[in-house]
Write a protein that holds these residues in place. Sequence first.
Motif, mmCIF file in Angstrom:
data_model
loop_
_atom_site.group_PDB
_atom_site.id
_atom_site.type_symbol
_atom_site.label_atom_id
_atom_site.label_comp_id
_atom_site.label_asym_id
_atom_site.label_seq_id
_atom_site.Cartn_x
_atom_site.Cartn_y
_atom_site.Cartn_z
ATOM 1 N N GLY A 193 0.800 -1.220 0.000
ATOM 2 C CA GLY A 193 0.000 0.000 0.000
ATOM 3 C C GLY A 193 0.829 1.265 0.000
ATOM 4 N N LEU A 194 1.982 1.247 -0.665
ATOM 5 C CA LEU A 194 2.879 2.391 -0.725
ATOM 6 C C LEU A 194 3.077 2.855 -2.163
ATOM 7 C CD1 LEU A 194 5.639 1.111 1.747
ATOM 8 C CD2 LEU A 194 3.900 2.863 2.233
ATOM 9 N N ASP A 195 3.524 4.089 -2.323
ATOM 10 C CA ASP A 195 3.895 4.603 -3.634
ATOM 11 C C ASP A 195 5.369 4.309 -3.893
ATOM 12 O OD1 ASP A 195 1.353 5.680 -4.113
ATOM 13 O OD2 ASP A 195 1.860 7.513 -3.018
ATOM 14 N N VAL A 196 5.766 4.397 -5.154
ATOM 15 C CA VAL A 196 7.164 4.171 -5.535
ATOM 16 C C VAL A 196 7.764 5.484 -6.017
ATOM 17 C CG1 VAL A 196 8.767 2.870 -6.990
ATOM 18 C CG2 VAL A 196 6.625 1.810 -6.230
ATOM 19 N N ARG A 197 8.915 5.818 -5.496
ATOM 20 C CA ARG A 197 9.684 6.976 -5.966
ATOM 21 C C ARG A 197 10.864 6.444 -6.770
ATOM 22 N NH1 ARG A 197 9.763 12.212 -4.222
ATOM 23 N NH2 ARG A 197 11.596 13.428 -4.831
ATOM 24 N N TYR A 198 11.134 7.039 -7.927
ATOM 25 C CA TYR A 198 12.191 6.532 -8.802
ATOM 26 C C TYR A 198 13.448 7.393 -8.693
ATOM 27 C CZ TYR A 198 8.561 3.506 -10.494
ATOM 28 O OH TYR A 198 7.567 2.556 -10.540
ATOM 29 N N GLU A 199 14.588 6.730 -8.719
ATOM 30 C CA GLU A 199 15.882 7.373 -8.527
ATOM 31 C C GLU A 199 16.840 6.915 -9.625
ATOM 32 O OE1 GLU A 199 18.987 9.158 -7.964
ATOM 33 O OE2 GLU A 199 17.573 9.661 -6.345
ATOM 34 N N GLU A 200 17.232 7.854 -10.482
ATOM 35 C CA GLU A 200 18.112 7.536 -11.615
ATOM 36 C C GLU A 200 19.439 6.933 -11.181
ATOM 37 O OE1 GLU A 200 18.007 7.724 -14.959
ATOM 38 O OE2 GLU A 200 15.884 8.277 -15.019
ATOM 39 N N GLY A 201 19.929 7.339 -10.016
ATOM 40 C CA GLY A 201 21.222 6.845 -9.560
ATOM 41 C C GLY A 201 21.241 5.373 -9.228
ATOM 42 N N LEU A 202 20.071 4.731 -9.179
ATOM 43 C CA LEU A 202 19.988 3.304 -8.863
ATOM 44 C C LEU A 202 19.980 2.423 -10.106
ATOM 45 C CD1 LEU A 202 17.318 3.443 -6.005
ATOM 46 C CD2 LEU A 202 19.801 3.191 -5.751
ATOM 47 N N ARG A 203 20.107 3.006 -11.302
ATOM 48 C CA ARG A 203 20.163 2.217 -12.537
ATOM 49 C C ARG A 203 21.353 1.251 -12.523
ATOM 50 N NH1 ARG A 203 17.927 3.619 -17.425
ATOM 51 N NH2 ARG A 203 16.438 5.359 -17.407
ATOM 52 N N GLU A 204 21.212 0.183 -13.302
ATOM 53 C CA GLU A 204 22.351 -0.715 -13.492
ATOM 54 C C GLU A 204 23.422 0.010 -14.303
ATOM 55 O OE1 GLU A 204 24.578 -2.740 -12.728
ATOM 56 O OE2 GLU A 204 23.395 -4.584 -12.700
ATOM 57 N N VAL A 205 24.653 -0.425 -14.162
ATOM 58 C CA VAL A 205 25.755 0.162 -14.926
ATOM 59 C C VAL A 205 25.582 -0.152 -16.415
ATOM 60 C CG1 VAL A 205 27.336 -1.825 -14.816
ATOM 61 C CG2 VAL A 205 28.271 0.502 -14.824
ATOM 62 N N ASP A 206 26.145 0.669 -17.255
ATOM 63 C CA ASP A 206 26.095 0.471 -18.712
ATOM 64 C C ASP A 206 27.226 -0.482 -19.121
ATOM 65 O OD1 ASP A 206 26.040 0.634 -21.463
ATOM 66 O OD2 ASP A 206 26.631 2.741 -21.570
#
Length: 384
Positions: A253-266
Motif C-alpha cells: 500500500g505504498l507509492d514508488v519513488r524513482y531514482e536515476e542513480g539506482l540504474r544498473e551500470v552500462d
Amino acid sequence: MAARFIVEADGGSRGNPGPAGYGAVVRDGDTGQLVAEAAEFIGHATNNVAEYRGLIAGLRAARELDPDASVDVRMDSKLVVEQMSGRWKIKHPDMQPLAAEARTVFPRGRVTYTWIPRERNKDADRLANEAMDAGRDGRQWEPRKPAGAVDAGAALAAEPPLEKSAPKVGWAAPADLGTPTTFVLLRHGETPLTPQKRFSGSGGTDPELSDKGRWQAERAAEALAARGSVQAIVASPMRRTRQTAEIVAARLGLDVRYEEGLREVDFGAWEGLTFAEVQERYPDDLSAWLGSAKARPTGSSESFTTLTHRAGVARDRILARYPGQTVLVVSHVSPIKTLVRLALGAPPDSMYRMELSAASICAVQYYADGNASLRLLNDGSHLR
C-alpha cells in the motif's frame, strides 16, 4: 599556564568520493568561547580524507594560539576518533599519512579524542559545507566573522557530559545515535536474460520480468509485508525494477519513488552477452575491467568508479529524504553490491566476490555518526 583548547572538526564529500571540504573550530577549554576557525575546499576526496584534513587544520589552529596547549578533539567521526585513539588500526593507505601528520602537531599525550553526536558538531559541519559551496562556485572559503565573535560558553555549559569513547555500532547501537535509517535492498526478479547469466545493464534492451521473475517479486512482497517495517519505496527506473517495485508497492500500500542513480551500470558492447562470449570477443576489455574499477567495456559510458559516485549520491539523497525510516530500495546487482561495499569500507574488487541472486534481499543500516552496518546479504529464504 598553558592553555586548554577544544577542537571540533568535520569533513564531507558530496559523492564520496567527490567535491570535498573540511571545517574546524577552536574553543577556549574553560569558557567555550570560539577563538579560531578554519575551512577549506580540498577538491575531489572521500569523507574520511576530508575528516582527517579537518582534524589536522583544527590542531594546527590550536597550536598557532599556544604550542604548549593541551587539546580535547571532539568529532562525530567514529573512524577518526577510534583510529587516533589507537583502538582501531589504520589500514587504508590514504588515511595512514594523514593520521601520522596529525600526530606531529602536538606531542603525544597532549591531545585526547572524544566522539560526539553529529548534532553537537554543527559549527564544524557548517564550515565544511561552506567550504564545499565555495569550491562549487570556483572560490576558496573565507570567514564570515572574526574569530571570537561567537560565544558558545552558555550552550556548552548546558550540554550533557560527553561520552569518552566512541559508540559501538552494528548489533548493539546505542540510543544516543538515534534510530538508524535502514535500506532493505531488493534485487529485481528474473528476466529472460537472468538464468542465462547475460550482461544486462542500462545500455541494453531493458527487458521485462519473466513469469518466474513476477513470482519472485510476489514472494518478496509477501515476505516484506510479513516483516511490516517498510515505510517508503525507492527504485531504479528501469523496466524490471519498476515492475518488481510496483508488485511490492501494491502489496504494502505504498507509492514508488524513482531514482536515476539506482540504474544498473552500462555494459556497452557486452550487453546481452555471457561472460564466456565477452572473454572470447573482448579479452582485453575484460582483463582491464577485472583489474581496475576505472575500466569501461567498449562502448560503455560508465566504469564501476562512476557507478560508485552516482550510487553514493543516490544513497545520500535517500538518507536525507527518509531519516530514521526503513526504505525498500529496488535496484540491480551492481548498484546493490556498490552500496554494500561502501557500507563495509571494502575495496572495489570485493564486488567480484559477492553473490546476489534474483529477488534476494540485503539490508544496511546507516547511523547518525556516519557509520553503516550490514545486517543481511543475499537472503533468498522467501523464495524457498
